[in-house]
Write a protein that holds these residues in place. Structure first.
Motif, PDB file in Angstrom:
ATOM      1  N   UNK A  42      31.683  40.058  62.982  1.00 37.82           N
ATOM      2  CA  UNK A  42      31.598  38.963  62.146  1.00 37.82           C
ATOM      3  C   UNK A  42      31.049  39.537  60.532  1.00 37.82           C
ATOM      4  N   UNK A  43      30.133  40.608  60.700  1.00 37.66           N
ATOM      5  CA  UNK A  43      29.664  41.129  59.498  1.00 37.66           C
ATOM      6  C   UNK A  43      30.684  41.690  58.566  1.00 37.66           C
ATOM      7  N   UNK A  44      31.663  42.589  59.420  1.00 36.33           N
ATOM      8  CA  UNK A  44      32.920  43.097  58.763  1.00 36.33           C
ATOM      9  C   UNK A  44      33.801  41.932  58.082  1.00 36.33           C
ATOM     10  N   UNK A  45      34.016  41.227  58.948  1.00 33.05           N
ATOM     11  CA  UNK A  45      34.943  40.142  58.421  1.00 33.05           C
ATOM     12  C   UNK A  45      34.309  39.478  57.269  1.00 33.05           C
ATOM     13  N   UNK A  46      33.036  39.342  57.023  1.00 28.86           N
ATOM     14  CA  UNK A  46      32.473  38.519  55.798  1.00 28.86           C
ATOM     15  C   UNK A  46      32.471  39.539  54.679  1.00 28.86           C
ATOM     16  N   UNK A  47      32.463  40.935  55.070  1.00 22.38           N
ATOM     17  CA  UNK A  47      32.365  41.861  53.914  1.00 22.38           C
ATOM     18  C   UNK A  47      33.646  41.988  53.387  1.00 22.38           C
ATOM     19  N   UNK A  48      34.837  41.993  54.213  1.00 17.08           N
ATOM     20  CA  UNK A  48      35.995  42.162  53.939  1.00 17.08           C
ATOM     21  C   UNK A  48      36.499  40.844  52.869  1.00 17.08           C
ATOM     22  N   UNK A  49      36.105  39.583  53.308  1.00 16.62           N
ATOM     23  CA  UNK A  49      36.405  38.483  52.439  1.00 16.62           C
ATOM     24  C   UNK A  49      35.668  38.469  51.234  1.00 16.62           C
ATOM     25  N   UNK A  50      34.526  39.035  51.368  1.00 21.42           N
ATOM     26  CA  UNK A  50      33.795  39.372  49.798  1.00 21.42           C
ATOM     27  C   UNK A  50      34.449  40.248  49.009  1.00 21.42           C
ATOM     28  N   UNK A  51      35.011  41.418  49.596  1.00 19.50           N
ATOM     29  CA  UNK A  51      35.895  42.306  48.845  1.00 19.50           C
ATOM     30  C   UNK A  51      36.962  41.660  48.135  1.00 19.50           C
ATOM     31  N   UNK A  52      37.828  40.862  48.882  1.00 17.07           N
ATOM     32  CA  UNK A  52      39.171  40.273  48.600  1.00 17.07           C
ATOM     33  C   UNK A  52      38.825  39.281  47.542  1.00 17.07           C
ATOM     34  N   UNK A  53      37.664  38.333  47.337  1.00 13.11           N
ATOM     35  CA  UNK A  53      37.361  37.619  46.356  1.00 13.11           C
ATOM     36  C   UNK A  53      36.944  38.398  44.962  1.00 13.11           C
ATOM     37  N   UNK A  54      36.226  39.644  45.270  1.00 10.84           N
ATOM     38  CA  UNK A  54      36.109  40.120  44.189  1.00 10.84           C
ATOM     39  C   UNK A  54      37.103  40.779  43.377  1.00 10.84           C
ATOM     40  N   UNK A  55      37.983  41.247  44.189  1.00 18.49           N
ATOM     41  CA  UNK A  55      39.397  42.169  43.758  1.00 18.49           C
ATOM     42  C   UNK A  55      40.457  41.243  43.998  1.00 18.49           C
ATOM     43  N   UNK A  56      40.976  40.174  43.521  1.00 21.04           N
ATOM     44  CA  UNK A  56      41.777  39.122  43.687  1.00 21.04           C
ATOM     45  C   UNK A  56      43.179  39.731  43.449  1.00 21.04           C
ATOM     46  N   UNK A  57      43.327  40.708  43.021  1.00 15.50           N
ATOM     47  CA  UNK A  57      44.606  41.267  42.437  1.00 15.50           C
ATOM     48  C   UNK A  57      45.346  42.443  43.681  1.00 15.50           C
ATOM     49  N   UNK A  58      44.566  42.539  44.627  1.00 10.75           N
ATOM     50  CA  UNK A  58      44.947  43.438  45.668  1.00 10.75           C
ATOM     51  C   UNK A  58      45.158  42.613  47.080  1.00 10.75           C
ATOM     52  N   UNK A  59      46.150  43.209  47.809  1.00 11.63           N
ATOM     53  CA  UNK A  59      46.370  42.659  49.339  1.00 11.63           C
ATOM     54  C   UNK A  59      46.101  43.645  50.216  1.00 11.63           C
ATOM     55  N   UNK A  60      45.671  44.793  49.868  1.00 12.36           N
ATOM     56  CA  UNK A  60      45.702  46.033  50.717  1.00 12.36           C
ATOM     57  C   UNK A  60      44.139  46.303  51.375  1.00 12.36           C
ATOM     58  N   UNK A  61      43.670  45.143  51.916  1.00 10.83           N
ATOM     59  CA  UNK A  61      42.583  45.213  52.443  1.00 10.83           C
ATOM     60  C   UNK A  61      42.825  45.309  54.186  1.00 10.83           C
TER      61      UNK A  61
END
Length: 224
Positions: A22-41
Motif C-alpha cells: 500500500x505504501x508503494x502504491x501511494x508513493x507511485x500515485x504521488x509521483x504521477x500527480x507531481x509529474x503529470x506529463x509522464x506515463x512511465x511509472x
C-alpha cells in the motif's frame, strides 16, 4: 547498426507485506500527480507476499488509446454507456492480491461508478472488461489473480517492443467458473471478434486512425 528496441524491466520481491504494498502504491500515485506529463511509472502486481514491479513502455499507452477509441465508437453506435479507468489498481486486502492492467471498462455498472476516480473492490463491482498489453512475460499468474477478483473478461494484446509493435496478437478470455476460457468472441461485445479488433489496429497503423474509425462505425452499423 540498428539500435535495439527498448525492453521492459520486471523485478520480483518476496516477503512484502500488505502495508508495504500500500505504501508503494501511494508513493507511485504521488509521483504521477507531481509529474503529470509522464506515463512511465512502475506498475505493481501483488500475490500473497510477492511483489512484481514493471516499468511500462510507451507502446502500452498507444495500445490503450487505440482500443479505447474502438470501444468508444462501438458503444456509441450501440447507445451503450462506457466508463473507463486507465491503469486501475485492482486489489483485495482480504485475498492479499492486486494487479494493474492497462485499462478497465464498465458497461453494466456505469451508474455505480459515476464520479469515482478510483476503483475500490471492497465496495465496487469489478470492471466488466480489462485490457492487458504484454510486451514481456510476467512471472505471476495474472489469470489466477483476475479470476479471484471476479473480472468477467480479459483482452490480452501480446507483442514485442519496436516498430512492429502494432503487428501483435489479441486474445479474448472470459471467466467460466474459477478459470478463464479463450474464445474468438467475448461477453461484453459478442459480435466483435479478436480478428476484427486486430484488423482495426492494423488499419489504424497503415491508413490512419480517422479512416479506421470511420470504417469501424460503418461496420458496426451494418453488422449489429
Amino acid at each position: 547498426m540498428k539500435t535495439p528496441a527498448p525492453s521492459e524491466y520486471r523485478t520480483v520481491l518476496s516477503k512484502v507485506d500488505w502495508r508495504k504494498y500500500e505504501e508503494l502504491l501511494a508513493e507511485m500515485a504521488g509521483d504521477s500527480r507531481r509529474d503529470r506529463f509522464t506515463n512511465r511509472t512502475a506498475r505493481f502486481a501483488f500475490d500473497r507476499g510477492r511483489l512484481e514491479m514493471m516499468n511500462p513502455l510507451e507502446e502500452h499507452d498507444r495500445c490503450y488509446k487505440l482500443i479505447e477509441s474502438l470501444l468508444l465508437v462501438v458503444t456509441d453506435e450501440l447507445d451503450q454507456p462506457l466508463t473507463s479507468y486507465k491503469t486501475p489498481t485492482l486489489k483485495r486486502e482480504d485475498l492479499q492480491i492486486g494487479a494493474e492492467p492497462d485499462a478497465g471498462y464498465y458497461m453494466q455498472n456505469c451508474d455505480r461508478m459515476d464520479g469515482k476516480r478510483t476503483i475500490d473492490l471492497a465496495v465496487d463491482p469489478p470492471p466488466d472488461l480489462i485490457l492487458e498489453v504484454e510486451l514481456s512475460r510476467s512471472s505471476f499468474n495474472k489469470f489466477a489473480i483476475y479470476a479471484q477478483l471476479g473480472i468477467p473478461e480479459v483482452w490480452r494484446y501480446i507483442s514485442k517492443p519496436g516498430e512492429t509493435f502494432l503487428k501483435g496478437k489479441l486474445f479474448i478470455h472470459y471467466l467460466a467458473g474459477d478459470r478463464y476460457v479463450e474464445e474468438d468472441h467475448g461477453l461484453a461485445f459478442p459480435f466483435l471478434s479478436a480478428g476484427r479488433i486486430l484488423q482495426f489496429i492494423d488499419q489504424s497503423d497503415v491508413e490512419g486512425l480517422p479512416k479506421a474509425l470511420r470504417d469501424l462505425r460503418l461496420w458496426v452499423e451494418t453488422t449489429v
